[in-house]
Motif scaffolding. Structure first.
Motif, mmCIF file in Angstrom:
data_model
loop_
_atom_site.group_PDB
_atom_site.id
_atom_site.type_symbol
_atom_site.label_atom_id
_atom_site.label_comp_id
_atom_site.label_asym_id
_atom_site.label_seq_id
_atom_site.Cartn_x
_atom_site.Cartn_y
_atom_site.Cartn_z
ATOM 1 N N LEU A 1 46.340 41.726 14.981
ATOM 2 C CA LEU A 1 44.883 41.880 15.011
ATOM 3 C C LEU A 1 44.184 40.690 15.638
ATOM 4 O O LEU A 1 42.975 40.730 15.869
ATOM 5 C CB LEU A 1 44.352 42.078 13.584
ATOM 6 C CG LEU A 1 44.824 43.326 12.839
ATOM 7 C CD1 LEU A 1 44.296 43.321 11.422
ATOM 8 C CD2 LEU A 1 44.378 44.586 13.569
ATOM 9 N N LEU B 1 50.838 41.278 10.770
ATOM 10 C CA LEU B 1 49.663 42.126 10.955
ATOM 11 C C LEU B 1 48.484 41.300 11.461
ATOM 12 O O LEU B 1 47.744 41.741 12.348
ATOM 13 C CB LEU B 1 49.303 42.810 9.640
ATOM 14 C CG LEU B 1 48.127 43.792 9.693
ATOM 15 C CD1 LEU B 1 48.342 44.858 10.759
ATOM 16 C CD2 LEU B 1 47.907 44.431 8.320
ATOM 17 N N THR C 1 39.570 40.010 3.855
ATOM 18 C CA THR C 1 38.947 41.280 4.241
ATOM 19 C C THR C 1 39.521 42.433 3.425
ATOM 20 O O THR C 1 38.783 43.288 2.929
ATOM 21 C CB THR C 1 39.160 41.545 5.740
ATOM 22 O OG1 THR C 1 38.546 40.506 6.499
ATOM 23 C CG2 THR C 1 38.547 42.878 6.148
ATOM 24 N N ILE C 2 40.848 42.464 3.294
ATOM 25 C CA ILE C 2 41.483 43.528 2.519
ATOM 26 C C ILE C 2 41.039 43.456 1.057
ATOM 27 O O ILE C 2 40.734 44.483 0.430
ATOM 28 C CB ILE C 2 43.017 43.434 2.632
ATOM 29 C CG1 ILE C 2 43.460 43.710 4.079
ATOM 30 C CG2 ILE C 2 43.694 44.424 1.679
ATOM 31 C CD1 ILE C 2 44.930 43.492 4.334
ATOM 32 N N LEU D 1 42.240 37.907 7.120
ATOM 33 C CA LEU D 1 42.705 39.282 6.959
ATOM 34 C C LEU D 1 42.904 39.597 5.484
ATOM 35 O O LEU D 1 42.489 40.664 4.995
ATOM 36 C CB LEU D 1 44.009 39.495 7.727
ATOM 37 C CG LEU D 1 44.663 40.869 7.555
ATOM 38 C CD1 LEU D 1 43.723 41.989 7.987
ATOM 39 C CD2 LEU D 1 45.972 40.939 8.332
ATOM 40 N N ILE E 1 36.637 42.901 11.250
ATOM 41 C CA ILE E 1 38.076 42.879 10.962
ATOM 42 C C ILE E 1 38.509 44.194 10.323
ATOM 43 O O ILE E 1 39.567 44.741 10.658
ATOM 44 C CB ILE E 1 38.429 41.680 10.052
ATOM 45 C CG1 ILE E 1 38.139 40.362 10.770
ATOM 46 C CG2 ILE E 1 39.902 41.740 9.641
ATOM 47 C CD1 ILE E 1 38.363 39.128 9.919
ATOM 48 N N GLU E 2 37.684 44.715 9.397
ATOM 49 C CA GLU E 2 38.031 45.976 8.737
ATOM 50 C C GLU E 2 38.115 47.121 9.735
ATOM 51 O O GLU E 2 39.052 47.936 9.695
ATOM 52 C CB GLU E 2 36.994 46.307 7.656
ATOM 53 C CG GLU E 2 37.331 47.566 6.873
ATOM 54 C CD GLU E 2 36.243 47.967 5.903
ATOM 55 O OE1 GLU E 2 36.473 48.902 5.118
ATOM 56 O OE2 GLU E 2 35.156 47.361 5.948
ATOM 57 N N LYS F 1 38.745 46.950 12.949
ATOM 58 C CA LYS F 1 39.920 46.767 13.805
ATOM 59 C C LYS F 1 41.201 47.095 13.045
ATOM 60 O O LYS F 1 42.123 47.708 13.601
ATOM 61 C CB LYS F 1 39.960 45.327 14.321
ATOM 62 C CG LYS F 1 40.950 45.112 15.451
ATOM 63 C CD LYS F 1 40.784 43.728 16.048
ATOM 64 C CE LYS F 1 41.710 43.548 17.242
ATOM 65 N NZ LYS F 1 41.566 42.198 17.846
ATOM 66 N N LEU F 2 41.258 46.717 11.770
ATOM 67 C CA LEU F 2 42.433 47.002 10.938
ATOM 68 C C LEU F 2 42.657 48.506 10.823
ATOM 69 O O LEU F 2 43.770 49.003 11.038
ATOM 70 C CB LEU F 2 42.234 46.376 9.560
ATOM 71 C CG LEU F 2 43.279 46.718 8.496
ATOM 72 C CD1 LEU F 2 44.650 46.201 8.900
ATOM 73 C CD2 LEU F 2 42.854 46.154 7.137
ATOM 74 N N LYS F 3 41.607 49.244 10.492
ATOM 75 C CA LYS F 3 41.739 50.692 10.326
ATOM 76 C C LYS F 3 42.107 51.378 11.639
ATOM 77 O O LYS F 3 42.910 52.318 11.662
ATOM 78 C CB LYS F 3 40.445 51.264 9.759
ATOM 79 C CG LYS F 3 40.193 50.868 8.314
ATOM 80 C CD LYS F 3 38.916 51.488 7.763
ATOM 81 C CE LYS F 3 38.739 51.143 6.289
ATOM 82 N NZ LYS F 3 37.491 51.712 5.733
#
Length: 377
Positions: free
Chosen positions: A291, A287, A301-302, A298, A263-264, A266-268
């Motif tokens: 994703l 968001l 993960t953040i 999410l 997830i990280e 893909k987020l970045k």
């Protein structure tokens, strides 16, 4: 003259299991949209089971002589079962879709069917003669033996691999674990029954009724999926991380590191390529939808991977963008208010607070300090 076909109780049960497998294939394939495309792997697996069982039923009922093109049609299909279930399990736990190199796992199947291509393209009359032993099969005996051992090794190897994978995942939801681990054990049961048949057939005490054990194991596998789908409708929804049925709003469980990392990354990637933080009204829900993950995962993960909450993360990205615009030589005449809106802030006050929090100075003072530092150098 081919023998007359007949049915008994067992073959009727297995014939019903064939239709059950193909019905579930249809259901899972219909449910394989963007959010649940992992269902396609399970649909293909069930279709393969149905095809194998259909061939067995035709053999046992002697209808194979009326439908000779089914003969040996499912012989090499077990090469596919392991990769298909492996891809499905990874989708459920990681939302992982295979990369091009992953499809090399299907290479043994492709190689295994090559010697059988002359058989598959031969006429019905030729196949019937071979089935009645009036004509030899086109494949050498040693080729069939090598493929048999390769098939058994591949099937058993994947069975153990999949069980180990399912048990190494962190416990997030009991429904997920009941489903994936049950599926893995049912698959191992089939692999053992399938393998034991080719061992027992070599002994003189082998009974023809034992031949049913392979189809019985496949039937158990199919009906386990049907039972799980009936008692847990989320099975048909892909059991992915985005499914809100599986994750409560108060979920405090820990995601596996593999999921957090995925997830990280893909987020970045999305933030760098699309700069979604420039949208002033961007929300956690929007968001997460972009994703294709749960908003709860999410947020987790953040918090865990990046070390802040959603709003702090977005504001940090916006402040970095604002700093870039502030020091830009391309558009040096932009006002602070214009920079704030271009960076995604919807008011000047929140921009000033976020900028001062990160850099310790107001925007114009920070710009002046940077210019002075550059001049002194």
């Amino acid at each position: 003259m081919p023998p007359s076909p007949s049915l008994d109780t067992w073959t009727i049960i297995f014939a019903l299991a064939v239709f059950q497998a193909w019905f579930l294939t249809f259901v899972f394939w219909l449910k394989a949209d963007k959010e649940r495309r992992g269902n396609r792997w399970l649909a293909l697996l069930l279709f393969g089971f149905g095809l194998m069982m259909a061939e067995y039923v035709l053999w046992w009922t002697r209808y194979i002589y009326q439908f000779p093109h089914f003969a040996m049609l499912g012989l090499q299909i077990p090469f596919l079962f392991g990769p298909l279930l492996w891809f499905y399990q990874r989708w459920v736990y990681e939302r992982y879709w295979p990369r091009p190199l992953d499809y090399l796992l299907f290479l043994p199947f492709c190689l295994a069917i090559l010697p059988f291509l002359p058989w598959y393209f031969s006429s019905a009359a030729h196949k019937t003669s071979a089935l009645q032993q009036q004509m030899a099969f086109p494949q050498a005996g040693w080729i069939r033996l090598v493929l048999l051992y390769a098939r058994l090794g591949y099937l058993l190897g994947f069975s153990i691999w999949i069980i180990r994978y399912a048990y190494r995942q962190s416990k997030i939801n009991s429904s997920i674990h009941f489903w994936t681990r049950g599926l893995a054990w049912a698959f191992l049961g089939f692999a053992l029954c399938y393998s034991s048949y080719f061992v027992l057939i070599r002994f003189p005490f082998f009974n023809l009724s034992w031949d049913y054990q392979i189809s019985m194991a496949m039937t158990v596998f199919v009906f386990f999926i049907a039972y799980a789908g009936y008692t847990q409708p989320a099975v048909f929804d892909g059991l992915g991380w985005k499914n809100p049925v599986l994750v409560s709003k108060n979920n405090s469980s820990t995601l596996p590191q593999t999921v957090l990392s995925a997830i990280e990354r893909k987020l970045k990637q999305v933030m760098e390529e699309e700069e979604l933080y420039l949208e002033a009204e961007l929300s956690l829900e929007q968001l997460a939808q972009r994703l294709d993950v749960s908003k709860y995962h999410l947020s987790q993960t953040i918090n865990e991977a990046i070390g802040c909450n959603f709003y702090e993360y977005i504001n940090n990205l916006r402040v970095e963008k604002a700093r870039e615009l502030l020091l830009s030589e391309v558009e040096p005449e932009l006002s602070v208010k214009e920079i704030a809106y271009l960076a995604g802030f919807n008011n000047k006050v929140s921009f000033y607070n976020a900028f001062r929090k990160k850099f310790g100075l107001a925007p114009l003072l920070y710009k002046a300090a940077i210019k002075q530092q550059e001049a002194s150098n």
